[in-house]
Enzyme design. Sequence first.
Site, PDB file in Angstrom:
ATOM      1  N   ASP A 258      10.860  -5.413  13.771  1.00 43.88           N
ATOM      2  CA  ASP A 258       9.328  -5.072  13.428  1.00 43.88           C
ATOM      3  C   ASP A 258       8.845  -4.330  12.300  1.00 43.88           C
ATOM      4  O   ASP A 258       9.739  -3.327  11.826  1.00 43.88           O
ATOM      5  CB  ASP A 258       8.341  -4.506  14.710  1.00 43.88           C
ATOM      6  CG  ASP A 258       6.884  -4.449  14.464  1.00 43.88           C
ATOM      7  OD1 ASP A 258       6.277  -5.728  14.169  1.00 43.88           O
ATOM      8  OD2 ASP A 258       6.633  -3.039  14.596  1.00 43.88           O
ATOM      9  N   GLU A 301       9.869  -9.398  10.565  1.00 50.19           N
ATOM     10  CA  GLU A 301       8.148  -9.269  10.035  1.00 50.19           C
ATOM     11  C   GLU A 301       7.917  -8.622   8.692  1.00 50.19           C
ATOM     12  O   GLU A 301       7.838  -7.307   8.841  1.00 50.19           O
ATOM     13  CB  GLU A 301       7.787  -8.519  11.183  1.00 50.19           C
ATOM     14  CG  GLU A 301       5.874  -9.027  11.165  1.00 50.19           C
ATOM     15  CD  GLU A 301       5.005  -7.614  11.985  1.00 50.19           C
ATOM     16  OE1 GLU A 301       3.819  -7.908  11.686  1.00 50.19           O
ATOM     17  OE2 GLU A 301       5.838  -6.076  11.718  1.00 50.19           O
TER      18      GLU A 301
END
Length: 380
Positions: A258, A301
């Site tokens: 993330d 991401e």
Amino acid sequence: MTNSLSIQLLILSCIALISCGKSDNQPTSPNSSAPMEASIPDEPVIEDSSLSRIVNLEQPVNRKWWHDSIVYQIWPRSFYDADGDGNGDFVGMTQKIPYLTDLGVTAVWLTPIFESPSYHGYDTINFYSVEKDYGTDAEFDVFLQQTEKAGIKVILDLVINHISDRHPWFIKSVNKEPGFEDFFVWSKTMPSNYGSAWSDVPNPKQVWHYNDKRKEFYYSVFGASQPDLNLRNPIVVAEIKKIASFWLAKGVDGFRLDAVRYFIEEGGIPLQADTKSNHEFLVDFSSYVKAQNPNAYLIGEAFTDNTLVATYFNNGKGIDAAFDFDFASRQAKQRTCAQRSRAHKPTDATVPPTQPSRSVHNHPPPARKSTANATTCKRM
């Protein structure tokens, strides 16, 4: 797809598409026909020759399992509730493995499963224990065993940019316990020229938060309750590697990382994202993960344009793939099959041949006014 090695992210997001109420029926997706709106002019195709300086597009392809996988995103809380307590759970996920195989799914990405004080789980308080709302460690182990039998890979969402302010690490750092003083990024004064990590507008209060007990400011990109870990600290990095080893040893097949753009900042704007230190960290972390399992998958991401995304592959030394947000954005703007076909093609020229991880959306899209004259496009 144009690139046969593209990983196809079939994001039938549980956030939007699957109810978490207990039911004997299989989860179903909504009508896939996209409603029509006012026509949108064709967008020009922009050639970006600068990318040849970023990544070697002619590098040989070492075929891996993720190059032609169909990945299904599961938010466990909303997927399937086996015990009727209002939360999806690991037992429900295990029960639905036959459904996933019927869909042709070959891998699942689980949004965070670690213990967390929030509903979404992106603020971990314990990386070694699963969220109690979802079940027990033993029940998750059964899920891993059954997915392996079904030939389905399991990718965990690993959030290492930040953790919860309730995590023992942060509490110990606030108290300046030996060894934890620099687990986070602290400053005795409010630094200047900082702002949101994805903005060029200075506003230090957005990312620097005062702690009354320690009497210092700490850096936190995603809000005061989610302090950023200090990934310059080798002790912190060693802890992150230990976490990765733990889950790889359990049998998971990779991680979705993330917020990779914000791991290590080197100062205020514009040094809060996409820094050299950031890339160096990912090269080191990738090398460590591959040493544990050469077939482990790392997808990042990086919510930005593909010119910057391409830098995160670092010619095979960084992450294995990244979400193609450019593709998703272009697809969302197109209303005809011809436009959609053209919209996906530039991506192939801006990233390595093993990279594209295409998805349309993993959040509920805005409601449309009409479903009339919907069009179904041929497979691109």
